[in-house]
Structure formats: C-alpha cells, structure tokens
Write a protein that holds these residues in place. Structure first.
Motif, PDB file in Angstrom:
ATOM      1  N   ALA A 205       0.711  -1.253  -0.172  1.00  0.00           N
ATOM      2  CA  ALA A 205      -0.023  -0.379   0.055  1.00  0.00           C
ATOM      3  C   ALA A 205       1.309   1.836   0.232  1.00  0.00           C
ATOM      4  O   ALA A 205      -0.029   2.250  -0.271  1.00  0.00           O
ATOM      5  CB  ALA A 205      -0.849   0.064   1.210  1.00  0.00           C
ATOM      6  N   ASP A 206       2.272   1.122   0.787  1.00  0.00           N
ATOM      7  CA  ASP A 206       2.829   2.630   1.229  1.00  0.00           C
ATOM      8  C   ASP A 206       3.492   3.027  -0.281  1.00  0.00           C
ATOM      9  O   ASP A 206       3.524   4.063  -1.010  1.00  0.00           O
ATOM     10  CB  ASP A 206       4.016   2.379   1.513  1.00  0.00           C
ATOM     11  CG  ASP A 206       4.933   1.456   1.108  1.00  0.00           C
ATOM     12  OD1 ASP A 206       4.891   0.373   0.338  1.00  0.00           O
ATOM     13  OD2 ASP A 206       6.150   1.593   1.865  1.00  0.00           O
ATOM     14  N   GLY A 228      -9.574  -8.288   1.875  1.00  0.00           N
ATOM     15  CA  GLY A 228      -8.365  -8.225   1.468  1.00  0.00           C
ATOM     16  C   GLY A 228      -8.773  -7.540   1.306  1.00  0.00           C
ATOM     17  O   GLY A 228      -9.069  -7.047   0.073  1.00  0.00           O
ATOM     18  N   SER A 229      -7.103  -6.996   1.154  1.00  0.00           N
ATOM     19  CA  SER A 229      -6.630  -6.206  -0.521  1.00  0.00           C
ATOM     20  C   SER A 229      -5.102  -7.207  -1.467  1.00  0.00           C
ATOM     21  O   SER A 229      -3.952  -6.198  -1.640  1.00  0.00           O
ATOM     22  CB  SER A 229      -5.908  -4.693   0.165  1.00  0.00           C
ATOM     23  OG  SER A 229      -6.882  -4.078   0.903  1.00  0.00           O
ATOM     24  N   TYR A 230      -5.845  -8.325  -1.020  1.00  0.00           N
ATOM     25  CA  TYR A 230      -4.696  -9.498  -1.876  1.00  0.00           C
ATOM     26  C   TYR A 230      -3.030  -9.072  -1.330  1.00  0.00           C
ATOM     27  O   TYR A 230      -2.721  -8.684   0.316  1.00  0.00           O
ATOM     28  CB  TYR A 230      -4.180  -9.363  -3.568  1.00  0.00           C
ATOM     29  CG  TYR A 230      -3.169 -10.069  -4.234  1.00  0.00           C
ATOM     30  CD1 TYR A 230      -3.578 -11.399  -3.340  1.00  0.00           C
ATOM     31  CD2 TYR A 230      -3.138  -9.684  -5.393  1.00  0.00           C
ATOM     32  CE1 TYR A 230      -2.607 -12.468  -4.243  1.00  0.00           C
ATOM     33  CE2 TYR A 230      -2.356 -10.911  -6.005  1.00  0.00           C
ATOM     34  CZ  TYR A 230      -2.036 -11.871  -5.116  1.00  0.00           C
ATOM     35  OH  TYR A 230      -1.005 -12.432  -5.956  1.00  0.00           O
ATOM     36  N   LEU A 236      -0.682   0.181   6.205  1.00  0.00           N
ATOM     37  CA  LEU A 236      -0.807   1.094   6.404  1.00  0.00           C
ATOM     38  C   LEU A 236      -2.312   1.369   7.224  1.00  0.00           C
ATOM     39  O   LEU A 236      -1.762   0.218   8.481  1.00  0.00           O
ATOM     40  CB  LEU A 236      -1.477   1.763   5.034  1.00  0.00           C
ATOM     41  CG  LEU A 236      -0.645   2.062   4.090  1.00  0.00           C
ATOM     42  CD1 LEU A 236      -1.602   2.963   2.450  1.00  0.00           C
ATOM     43  CD2 LEU A 236       0.811   2.863   4.517  1.00  0.00           C
ATOM     44  N   ASP A 237      -2.795   2.569   7.721  1.00  0.00           N
ATOM     45  CA  ASP A 237      -3.746   2.648   9.151  1.00  0.00           C
ATOM     46  C   ASP A 237      -4.602   1.846   9.086  1.00  0.00           C
ATOM     47  O   ASP A 237      -5.528   1.536   9.964  1.00  0.00           O
ATOM     48  CB  ASP A 237      -4.011   3.717   9.605  1.00  0.00           C
ATOM     49  CG  ASP A 237      -2.861   5.285   9.815  1.00  0.00           C
ATOM     50  OD1 ASP A 237      -1.744   4.367  10.099  1.00  0.00           O
ATOM     51  OD2 ASP A 237      -2.455   6.081   9.393  1.00  0.00           O
ATOM     52  N   CYS A 238      -4.730   1.411   7.978  1.00  0.00           N
ATOM     53  CA  CYS A 238      -6.360   0.893   7.251  1.00  0.00           C
ATOM     54  C   CYS A 238      -5.865  -0.677   7.379  1.00  0.00           C
ATOM     55  O   CYS A 238      -7.127  -1.030   6.711  1.00  0.00           O
ATOM     56  CB  CYS A 238      -7.397   1.893   6.529  1.00  0.00           C
ATOM     57  SG  CYS A 238      -7.891   3.157   6.986  1.00  0.00           S
ATOM     58  N   ALA A 239      -4.641  -1.027   7.187  1.00  0.00           N
ATOM     59  CA  ALA A 239      -4.483  -2.938   7.295  1.00  0.00           C
ATOM     60  C   ALA A 239      -5.008  -2.858   5.728  1.00  0.00           C
ATOM     61  O   ALA A 239      -5.073  -3.884   5.278  1.00  0.00           O
ATOM     62  CB  ALA A 239      -5.193  -3.421   8.443  1.00  0.00           C
ATOM     63  N   GLY A 240      -4.883  -2.068   4.825  1.00  0.00           N
ATOM     64  CA  GLY A 240      -5.090  -2.478   3.127  1.00  0.00           C
ATOM     65  C   GLY A 240      -4.713  -1.564   2.210  1.00  0.00           C
ATOM     66  O   GLY A 240      -4.106  -0.354   2.812  1.00  0.00           O
ATOM     67  N   ASN A 241      -5.857  -1.164   1.195  1.00  0.00           N
ATOM     68  CA  ASN A 241      -5.826  -0.235   0.768  1.00  0.00           C
ATOM     69  C   ASN A 241      -6.522   0.901   0.546  1.00  0.00           C
ATOM     70  O   ASN A 241      -7.324   1.761   0.126  1.00  0.00           O
ATOM     71  CB  ASN A 241      -6.074  -0.952  -1.064  1.00  0.00           C
ATOM     72  CG  ASN A 241      -4.609  -1.130  -1.725  1.00  0.00           C
ATOM     73  OD1 ASN A 241      -3.381  -0.560  -1.239  1.00  0.00           O
ATOM     74  ND2 ASN A 241      -4.556  -2.226  -2.355  1.00  0.00           N
ATOM     75  N   ARG A 246      -9.736   5.851  -0.654  1.00  0.00           N
ATOM     76  CA  ARG A 246     -10.226   7.681  -0.582  1.00  0.00           C
ATOM     77  C   ARG A 246      -9.291   9.047  -0.704  1.00  0.00           C
ATOM     78  O   ARG A 246      -9.388   9.529  -1.056  1.00  0.00           O
ATOM     79  CB  ARG A 246      -9.753   7.680   1.344  1.00  0.00           C
ATOM     80  CG  ARG A 246     -11.492   6.332   1.879  1.00  0.00           C
ATOM     81  CD  ARG A 246     -11.398   6.261   3.482  1.00  0.00           C
ATOM     82  NE  ARG A 246     -12.174   5.867   4.481  1.00  0.00           N
ATOM     83  CZ  ARG A 246     -11.831   5.559   5.426  1.00  0.00           C
ATOM     84  NH1 ARG A 246     -10.901   5.476   6.484  1.00  0.00           N
ATOM     85  NH2 ARG A 246     -12.747   4.904   6.046  1.00  0.00           N
ATOM     86  N   LEU A 247      -8.152   7.755  -0.613  1.00  0.00           N
ATOM     87  CA  LEU A 247      -6.699   9.162  -1.345  1.00  0.00           C
ATOM     88  C   LEU A 247      -7.189   9.473  -2.733  1.00  0.00           C
ATOM     89  O   LEU A 247      -7.504  10.651  -3.446  1.00  0.00           O
ATOM     90  CB  LEU A 247      -5.445   8.200  -1.113  1.00  0.00           C
ATOM     91  CG  LEU A 247      -4.082   9.565  -1.862  1.00  0.00           C
ATOM     92  CD1 LEU A 247      -4.649  11.012  -1.359  1.00  0.00           C
ATOM     93  CD2 LEU A 247      -2.827   8.750  -2.001  1.00  0.00           C
ATOM     94  N   ALA A 248      -7.307   8.364  -3.380  1.00  0.00           N
ATOM     95  CA  ALA A 248      -8.254   8.266  -5.286  1.00  0.00           C
ATOM     96  C   ALA A 248      -9.279   8.919  -5.353  1.00  0.00           C
ATOM     97  O   ALA A 248      -8.942   9.852  -5.654  1.00  0.00           O
ATOM     98  CB  ALA A 248      -8.133   7.087  -5.711  1.00  0.00           C
TER      99      ALA A 248
END
Length: 384
Positions: A205-206, A228-230, A236-241, A246-248
């Motif tokens: 995610a980073d 999950g996010s594979y 990150l803070d939300c444990a996935g993507n 949200r950034l998108a």
C-alpha cells in the motif's frame, strides 16, 4: 448444518429468480443493462463491470494469428459481443497477456467493421510493463506496438502495468540518464494515441500511495475486496488499500478493482460456510460485487470504487456478475448488503475474537518484505 425451512425456501426462490432473469438476458428480452458511472477525472461513463481479457486467449506466448484456433477466436468474439449486449463497455487487456491483444485486435476489427458496435461506444484499456533496460523511446515503441496489435488509432486507457516496488517507481520518475519513462506516456497522450493514463498494481500500500501522490495518473487499478487487499492486506493505518481508495477519491481518480471474484475470495467457487452466511440475501459473488459498487455508501468517507473486473473464459462467466449489477436498482439492496456484512463480521468475531480482528496484521511483514515474498498477510486474512 441444519437450515430452517424459511431459509431454504428463500434461497431456492433467489435461485429461481436468477434463472428467470438469466433466461431473459439470453433471449434478449431483458431491458436492463449493467449500470455506468463516472470514472473519476477521465469523465468516461464506464460500466461498473469490466471485461477482463486474461483468460480467453489462445496462448500466454506471442503468436501469429495463423496459430490461433478458430474455436478460440470465435469464443473470444462471442464473449465481447455478450458483454456489450449486457451493457459492459470497458474491455481490459495487457501486453503481458500473451496473444490477448492480437486476438482482440482481430475481433474488434470484425465487430467494428460490421457496424454492430461503434468504436466510440467502447472503452479499451491495455497495460504495459516497464523494465530497467528501457529508455522513454523504448517504452513509446512498446506502447505503439500494443496499439497496432489492437488495430486501433488510439487507446482510451493506458496503464503502467505493475507498479509493485521501488524499482518500477524509480523507472518512471527517477531513472537517471536513461530518462523517466513517464515522459513517454506524456508524449503519446499529447500525440492523441492515449486518452488517459493510469497504473495497475499488485504492490504494498505504501508504494501505491506514493504513486497516487505524484498526481501523474487519472486512475488506478488495485486490489481491494471485502476480504482483504491481496498483497496490500494489513498495510498502512487501515490495514489494506482503503487509505488508497480514499486518497484516489481526493485526487478524483477512477478506481478499478482487480480480481474481485478471485483474489477477492474465489467467489466463483465459495466455501459452504461463506454461502451459508450470505444466503438467502445473495450469493457470495453478488455480495463481493455489491460491496465494491456500494463502497461510497458504506465507507464513512464515501470513497467510491467505480468498476470491478471479471476475467471471462466463456460468455457464461459474465452471468452472475451481470445479474449482480442489476440488483443495484433494487431499493433494499443496501439493507441486504448490510445484513450480510453484519453476519460476516459476527462469524469472524465468533471464530477469532474481537482482539484478533483488530490487531491481526500488526508485526506481520508484507509479502515484498519477506525473504521469499510469501504472502503472509493474505494467508492470515483468508484464514480469518
């Protein structure tokens, strides 16, 4: 397990309703189509279901068209026709999918020349890898080769395929004397060969976050599912993507969800336990799709996911996802999704406990941080 008569009756009624709807789709009597949404700043009106073209090609190697079997090519053409008939206007392939681009090119020429579909009614996406040996001119040639194989004048969406590590990031933006590869895409867009530029990723995610923050891209293809996010699971803070979805939204980027029905829980072949939890409200594959498409409703920050891809090896692979998209028009679908979500949460709590649910990912390395790129977070998440 022992089921109540009412649950059995409701589940059978759901099955009968889906069979009836499918019969109408196949006969052409069904007037509903897969809904379309605005795909972020691209302003494209994109179907919420995307036709993924990784499973129907003749070979994972590059081939001459003479080596493609007639049956394979006819199946490919029928898949594209059926998808369009159902309202799917987005077709997604890649340079790395063997003979897929070439076969799609011949299929599109046949379909477009017949007049049954207009070019402007389709959104074509392809993707291209970067490599350490490339210069921007090399990358331009590779992209132009994809456009030539697809037998098109332009590509609606072009994705940098696999921004997964620091290496790919640097090839794009910090490539030293060879030149940043992103400049090749800028030039092709200026020349009208590419309408919109995005990136796809199976990375942590980073890396995804940093790539979004460059403001170079109009959309992102990433993994983000109810289970999950594979490769980004636990990050990150939300444990996935979730943070990246949200950034998108903040960047007004389109969000394309990769492998919603495979890496998103093998929903085409669900476990008995998962079906027991989702029924009688909906099948697991329907829940997985609705969860993505209604993300702007159940996410506290209202971040949308615009489209989810289904990789079709035959026309019927589209059936269940298409029917799921029709349910978006039902008034009580959000309530059904919430009920299923609550049951899934309760089942996880019963199995592993609240404390584990909250902290399962802490201290677990991402796949790219482990010695053998073992997908530890994904294994733990799926176990949960």
């Amino acid at each position: 397990a022992t089921y109540s008569k009412s649950k059995i009756d409701s589940s059978l009624r759901l099955l009968a309703d889906e069979c009836s709807q499918l019969a109408e789709v196949l006969s052409g009597e069904e007037t509903r189509k897969v809904p379309k949404v605005r795909f972020g700043k691209t302003e494209l009106q994109m179907s919420v279901l995307t036709l993924g073209c990784m499973r129907f090609q003749q070979s994972w190697n590059t081939l001459d068209m003479s080596k493609v079997q007639d049956e394979c090519q006819e199946n490919l053409v029928e898949i594209i026709r059926y998808a369009y008939q159902c309202g799917v206007n987005h077709i997604e392939t890649a340079q790395g999918y063997g003979s897929s681009q070439m076969q799609i090119g011949f299929a599109l020429r046949k379909i477009l020349e017949s007049g049954e579909i207009k070019r402007e009614d389709l959104i074509i996406q392809t993707k291209g890898n970067v490599s350490s040996s490339m210069t921007p001119e090399d990358y331009k040639k590779q992209v132009l080769s994809s456009i030539e194989l697809l037998q098109l004048e332009y590509i609606d969406l072009f994705s940098v395929h696999g921004v997964n590590t620091e290496l790919e990031y640097n090839m794009l933006f910090n490539n030293g004397d060879k030149g940043n590869l992103i400049t090749a895409l800028h030039e092709l867009k200026a020349d009208g060969k590419l309408r919109h530029i995005g990136f796809s990723t199976h990375g942590p995610a980073d890396i995804i976050q940093r790539t979004i923050e460059t403001d170079e891209f109009e959309y992102v293809n990433l993994h983000y599912h109810f289970c999950g996010s594979y490769t980004a699971s636990g990050d990150l803070d939300c444990a996935g993507n979730l943070s990246n979805v949200r950034l998108a939204q903040q960047k007004d980027m389109g969000v394309f969800v990769i492998s919603a029905f495979d890496k998103g829980g093998r929903l085409y072949a669900p476990s008995n336990k998962l079906r027991d939890i989702t029924l009688p409200d909906m099948e697991p594959i329907t829940y997985g799709a609705i969860w993505i498409w209604q993300h702007h409703i159940h996410d506290p920050e209202s971040a949308p996911c615009h489209t989810a891809v289904v990789g079709a090896a035959r026309p019927s692979d589209l059936d269940q996802p298409v029917l799921a998209s029709f349910m978006l028009g039902e008034q009580d679908i959000a309530d059904k999704r919430q009920r299923v979500g609550d049951r899934l949460t309760q089942a996880m709590e019963d199995a592993v406990g609240k404390e584990w649910m909250k902290n399962w990912h802490k201290g677990v390395p991402n796949a790219y941080e482990s010695n053998y790129q073992t997908h530890l977070t994904g294994i733990i998440w799926m176990y949960n």
